[in-house]
Enzyme design. Structure first.
Site, PDB file in Angstrom:
ATOM      1  N   PRO A 173      23.798  20.055   1.007  1.00 30.93           N
ATOM      2  CA  PRO A 173      25.165  19.945   0.471  1.00 30.93           C
ATOM      3  C   PRO A 173      25.196  19.286  -0.898  1.00 30.93           C
ATOM      4  CG  PRO A 173      24.830  18.401   2.298  1.00 30.93           C
ATOM      5  CD  PRO A 173      23.604  19.252   2.219  1.00 30.93           C
TER       6      PRO A 173
ATOM      7  N   GLU B 110      19.969  13.771   9.709  1.00 30.04           N
ATOM      8  CA  GLU B 110      20.594  13.126   8.544  1.00 30.04           C
ATOM      9  C   GLU B 110      20.109  13.750   7.237  1.00 30.04           C
ATOM     10  OE1 GLU B 110      23.035  10.804   8.616  1.00 30.04           O
ATOM     11  OE2 GLU B 110      22.954  11.234  10.767  1.00 30.04           O
TER      12      GLU B 110
ATOM     13  N   ASP C  22      32.348  44.802  -6.791  1.00 35.28           N
ATOM     14  CA  ASP C  22      32.719  43.690  -5.912  1.00 35.28           C
ATOM     15  C   ASP C  22      33.284  42.522  -6.718  1.00 35.28           C
ATOM     16  OD1 ASP C  22      32.165  44.681  -3.410  1.00 35.28           O
ATOM     17  OD2 ASP C  22      30.095  43.961  -3.382  1.00 35.28           O
TER      18      ASP C  22
ATOM     19  N   ARG D  67      21.820  41.947  -0.991  1.00 36.76           N
ATOM     20  CA  ARG D  67      22.704  42.956  -1.596  1.00 36.76           C
ATOM     21  C   ARG D  67      22.274  43.323  -3.011  1.00 36.76           C
ATOM     22  NH1 ARG D  67      27.393  44.025   0.733  1.00 36.76           N
ATOM     23  NH2 ARG D  67      28.521  44.352  -1.202  1.00 36.76           N
TER      24      ARG D  67
END
Ligand code: SAM
Length: 256
Positions: free
Chosen positions: A87, A114, A167, A152
């Site tokens: 993150p 963690e 797209d 893709r």
């Protein structure tokens, strides 16, 4: 395109890698994916890969040695780009997906608990990638997101390359809305031009609709979009409230 994945939950990838577009890409050999269990590099008979954190506090931390051994072995000879899903990484977007696809060889590290001992990032990771500003329990879903997006970009994986080009984000705009049968749903008719057979008019409508959707939903994208003079003129008309193809605005309200 080759992608290797290091995880303590290889079974999470089984259905993903045999289903739909990714499944076909793997089957056709366009995408070569190897999912490896980090515990194979644990170095002890209990296959341990975590320990309590220095400094105390709750939770467990993934220990560095299994990761370092595994990455060095899997990267030997080929030098894949080593990506830690985290993150704290740079947020994945269309440009980053294309950049990663162009590398052709990726090694994805999926953390748990963690997180991973910081020395792994410092020694065997080229880049940290996040899929958004929220915290999941593991890097496996982020790795699948990355794999599907990157696949893709691999030639032949998406049957119609022009559909990837149209797209959202690729041209700097959101995609135009799509319609299929039936011609009327809940009193909402398909825009007439789409059934006219006039392909030039349809292309013009789609461009206006893409501009209108972007203006309504993601106006921030327009600051960066590389628009031609005709597109700029159309955008000014939309901003002035003229010539809207009727696609902007919020999604329909829920039934009460
Ligand atoms: N304590 C870490 C922090 O706050 O930065 C979060 C650890 S998270 C519970 C466990 C693992 O999930 C991470 O090591 C990472 O591999 C993965 N992960 C969680 N959220 C993610 C995200 N938004 N993007 C990419 N990976 C993520």
């Amino acid at each position: 395109m080759r992608i290797q994945v290091l995880t303590i939950f290889p079974e999470l990838f089984e259905r993903f890698l045999t289903t739909s577009l990714v499944g076909r890409a793997v089957e056709s050999g366009r995408l070569e994916i190897g999912v490896r269990d980090l515990r194979d590099w644990s170095g002890d008979r209990h296959r341990t890969v975590d320990d309590t954190p220095y400094g105390g506090g709750g939770g467990m931390v993934m220990t560095a040695p299994p990761w370092i051994r595994a990455v060095r072995e899997l990267a030997a000879g080929a030098e894949p780009w080593r990506v830690l899903l985290s993150p704290q990484g740079r947020r994945l977007d269309d440009a980053k997906v294309r950049e990663l696809a162009a590398r052709g060889d990726l090694l994805l590290l999926c953390g748990r608990y963690e997180g991973i001992d910081e020395r792994v990032r410092l020694t065997v990771v080229d880049e940290e990638i996040s899929i958004g500003d929220y915290v999941l329990s593991g890097g496996e879903l982020p790795a699948m997101v990355l794999i599907e997006a990157v696949s893709r970009e691999v030639p032949g994986v998406v049957q119609l390359p022009e559909s990837v080009a149209r797209d959202s984000f690729r041209s700097g705009l959101l995609d135009h809305p799509h319609y299929t049968r039936p011609p009327e749903v809940e009193g909402l008719k398909v825009p007439e031009v789409l059934t006219s057979g006039d392909h030039a008019a349809i292309d013009r409508w789609r461009l206006r609709a893409a501009l209108a959707a972007t203006l309504a939903k993601r106006p921030d994208l327009l600051d960066e979009a590389r628009l031609g003079p005709a597109e700029r003129r159309e955008l000014e008309r939309l901003r002035a409230g003229k010539g809207s193809p009727g696609v902007a605005g919020s999604a329909g309200s829920r039934d009460n």
